[in-house]
Enzyme design. Structure first.
Site, short mmCIF file in Angstrom:
data_model
loop_
_atom_site.label_atom_id
_atom_site.label_comp_id
_atom_site.label_asym_id
_atom_site.label_seq_id
_atom_site.Cartn_x
_atom_site.Cartn_y
_atom_site.Cartn_z
N ASP A 284 19.67 127.08 10.07
CA ASP A 284 20.55 125.99 10.50
C ASP A 284 19.82 124.65 10.55
O ASP A 284 18.60 124.60 10.66
CB ASP A 284 21.09 126.26 11.92
CG ASP A 284 22.15 127.36 11.96
OD1 ASP A 284 22.42 127.98 10.91
OD2 ASP A 284 22.71 127.57 13.05
N HIS B 151 15.83 128.26 12.08
CA HIS B 151 16.06 126.84 11.80
C HIS B 151 15.00 126.31 10.83
O HIS B 151 13.81 126.53 11.04
CB HIS B 151 16.01 126.03 13.11
CG HIS B 151 17.10 126.40 14.07
ND1 HIS B 151 17.02 127.51 14.88
CD2 HIS B 151 18.30 125.82 14.32
CE1 HIS B 151 18.13 127.60 15.60
NE2 HIS B 151 18.92 126.59 15.29
#
Ligand SMILES: [Zn+2]
Length: 253
Positions: free
Chosen positions: A67, A213
């Site tokens: 993400d 991430h």
């Protein structure tokens, strides 16, 4: 009891049944519009109530998702490491970041990774109006589709908070909402490669979707380094268990 309006393209009946079953099980007087987002953000409930949203796929695979990118500072390092490991992944990108760094998004596409949406801005849907959520998602869809030259299939809202307008807009755009089954809590100041692996293993299972991430734009500065350094161990964990690590597109949905 209010009924949740479910407009997501696949398995809406199963989702609704899960929610209603849960509400009966714990004696909630109402599971509806107001309680939906709060429930969706609780890890234990997400595991037990919403397998549909957890990205649970084929028992022979594990989906790798990132993400908050694309980020020119860190995303190229992930592309390089994943290439070295021979692994493709799904990147849930922010429209705002894609607008700012279109070349970073194109690099992901060129490297063969799957592009998915994380919204335009990293804002919690919980207290936003339907109009604001719709504008955010439509804008990111248009931006990312144009730069990537492909229409995304998957959507993950910031903080994993799903509301009724989130689902309605996802349905309109033909997007499937996918959260995660396990995460590395790699956004933290204290995250290390070993802590990322320890957290990942706590809910790791065949068929799970892993959340990490590739950017620290909403995380502790430099936290992506722990994520990056954990990737070989994750690849090894999957190999040892005979699991194919790859993007959501290959996850047997
Ligand atoms: Zn995020």
């Amino acid at each position: 009891m209010k009924r949740i309006i479910v407009n997501d393209p696949a398995k809406p009946a199963a989702l609704l049944n899960s929610v209603l079953k849960y509400s009966a099980g714990i004696g909630l007087a109402e599971v509806g519009y107001r309680s939906f987002p709060a429930l969706s953000s609780l890890p234990q409930l997400r595991r037990t109530v919403w397998p549909y949203f957890l990205g649970t796929g084929s028992s022979s695979s594990v989906a790798l998702t990132f993400d908050d990118g694309p980020d020119p500072k860190s995303t190229p390092l992930f592309i390089e490491e994943l290439d070295r490991l021979g692994v493709k992944a799904t990147f849930f990108v922010l429209g705002e970041m894609a607008e700012r760094y279109p070349y970073s998004l194109r690099e992901l596409v060129s490297a063969g990774h799957e592009i998915a949406l994380h919204g335009n801005w990293h804002r919690n849907h919980l207290f936003r109006s339907a109009r604001s959520i719709r504008y955010d998602m439509e804008r990111s869809y248009a931006t990312v589709s144009e730069i990537a030259a492909a229409a995304p299939i998957f959507f993950r809202p910031p903080y994993g908070v799903i509301t009724r307008p989130t689902l309605a807009t996802a349905s309109q755009l033909g997007l499937r909402s996918v959260l995660w089954g396990t995460w590395g809590r790699d956004w933290r100041k204290l995250a290390t490669p070993s802590s990322v692996m320890k957290d990942l293993k706590s809910n790791f299972a065949p068929g799970c979707t892993v959340l990490l991430h590739d950017s620290d734009c909403t995380s502790y500065p430099g936290s992506y380094r722990a994520t990056l350094a954990a990737l070989p161990d994750l690849a090894e964990l999957c190999a040892q268990n005979g699991l194919k690590l790859g993007p959501l597109a290959n996850h047997g949905f």
